[in-house]
Motif scaffolding. Structure first.
Motif, PDB file in Angstrom:
ATOM      1  N   UNK A 148       0.840  -1.180   0.000  1.00  0.00           N
ATOM      2  CA  UNK A 148       0.000   0.000   0.000  1.00  0.00           C
ATOM      3  C   UNK A 148       0.888   1.247   0.000  1.00  0.00           C
ATOM      4  N   UNK A 149       0.454   2.234  -0.726  1.00  0.00           N
ATOM      5  CA  UNK A 149       1.169   3.509  -0.785  1.00  0.00           C
ATOM      6  C   UNK A 149       0.366   4.548  -0.021  1.00  0.00           C
ATOM      7  N   UNK A 150       1.062   5.269   0.827  1.00  0.00           N
ATOM      8  CA  UNK A 150       0.437   6.311   1.632  1.00  0.00           C
ATOM      9  C   UNK A 150       0.776   7.658   1.014  1.00  0.00           C
ATOM     10  N   UNK A 151      -0.242   8.515   0.903  1.00  0.00           N
ATOM     11  CA  UNK A 151      -0.025   9.870   0.413  1.00  0.00           C
ATOM     12  C   UNK A 151      -0.457  10.847   1.496  1.00  0.00           C
ATOM     13  N   UNK A 152       0.458  11.718   1.860  1.00  0.00           N
ATOM     14  CA  UNK A 152       0.153  12.811   2.783  1.00  0.00           C
ATOM     15  C   UNK A 152      -0.367  13.933   1.902  1.00  0.00           C
ATOM     16  N   UNK A 153      -1.667  14.173   2.001  1.00  0.00           N
ATOM     17  CA  UNK A 153      -2.412  14.907   0.986  1.00  0.00           C
ATOM     18  C   UNK A 153      -3.110  16.132   1.560  1.00  0.00           C
ATOM     19  N   UNK A 154      -3.054  17.211   0.785  1.00  0.00           N
ATOM     20  CA  UNK A 154      -3.827  18.421   1.065  1.00  0.00           C
ATOM     21  C   UNK A 154      -4.749  18.622  -0.138  1.00  0.00           C
ATOM     22  N   UNK A 155      -6.048  18.363   0.018  1.00  0.00           N
ATOM     23  CA  UNK A 155      -6.963  18.444  -1.122  1.00  0.00           C
ATOM     24  C   UNK A 155      -7.048  19.826  -1.762  1.00  0.00           C
ATOM     25  N   UNK A 171      -4.476  21.664  -2.476  1.00  0.00           N
ATOM     26  CA  UNK A 171      -3.229  21.890  -3.204  1.00  0.00           C
ATOM     27  C   UNK A 171      -3.275  21.200  -4.569  1.00  0.00           C
ATOM     28  N   UNK A 172      -3.027  21.958  -5.607  1.00  0.00           N
ATOM     29  CA  UNK A 172      -3.047  21.427  -6.970  1.00  0.00           C
ATOM     30  C   UNK A 172      -2.031  20.299  -7.145  1.00  0.00           C
ATOM     31  N   UNK A 173      -0.818  20.488  -6.654  1.00  0.00           N
ATOM     32  CA  UNK A 173       0.235  19.464  -6.803  1.00  0.00           C
ATOM     33  C   UNK A 173      -0.134  18.193  -6.041  1.00  0.00           C
ATOM     34  N   UNK A 174      -0.757  18.354  -4.887  1.00  0.00           N
ATOM     35  CA  UNK A 174      -1.188  17.199  -4.109  1.00  0.00           C
ATOM     36  C   UNK A 174      -2.306  16.446  -4.839  1.00  0.00           C
ATOM     37  N   UNK A 175      -3.243  17.167  -5.398  1.00  0.00           N
ATOM     38  CA  UNK A 175      -4.320  16.525  -6.172  1.00  0.00           C
ATOM     39  C   UNK A 175      -3.752  15.799  -7.388  1.00  0.00           C
ATOM     40  N   UNK A 176      -2.765  16.411  -8.042  1.00  0.00           N
ATOM     41  CA  UNK A 176      -2.125  15.759  -9.187  1.00  0.00           C
ATOM     42  C   UNK A 176      -1.431  14.465  -8.762  1.00  0.00           C
ATOM     43  N   UNK A 177      -0.771  14.493  -7.620  1.00  0.00           N
ATOM     44  CA  UNK A 177      -0.113  13.292  -7.108  1.00  0.00           C
ATOM     45  C   UNK A 177      -1.104  12.184  -6.813  1.00  0.00           C
TER      46      UNK A 177
END
Length: 113
Positions: free
Chosen positions: A1-8, A10-16
């Motif tokens: 499993x891959x974990x993403x520390x995400x800020x919805x 943030x454009x770059x975070x959404x792209x990731x």
């Protein structure tokens, strides 16, 4: 499993996140602005990250410019500042359990696949 520390927000975070979804991998989303961060969590990320603690800082944030720029801080102090002001954390942070990357640009995420 891959974990993403995400800020919805943030454009770059959404792209990731979209990039990970396109790879059809199991994803755990950590919305760290809502869930918060701990020193143990950040130290764990840092041990698997091929970079320095300063690389985890978003130096374009107003908080950084107003309060931290040109200050000489220890690793522990930087981590404490990120916990206090989580917007300082670079994003998105991608963690496969063995390695951590900052997923900007998104093709860096392929290093974890």
């Amino acid at each position: 499993m891959i974990k993403i520390y995400h800020n919805p927000r943030c454009k770059k975070s959404r792209e990731g996140l979209e990039y990970l979804k396109s790879k059809n991998v199991d994803i755990q989303i950590v919305e760290y602005l809502k869930e918060g961060l701990t020193i143990e969590m950040l130290q764990g990320l840092l041990t698997r990250f091929d970079g320095s603690v300063e690389d985890l800082l978003r130096k374009q944030e107003k908080y950084y410019k107003d309060n931290l720029k040109n200050s000489d801080m220890s690793e522990k102090k930087i981590l404490q500042e990120i916990i206090k002001e989580p917007r300082l954390l670079q994003r998105p942070i991608i963690d496969n359990g063995a390695s951590v990357v900052i997923g900007n640009p998104v093709d860096v995420i392929d290093l974890l696949m």
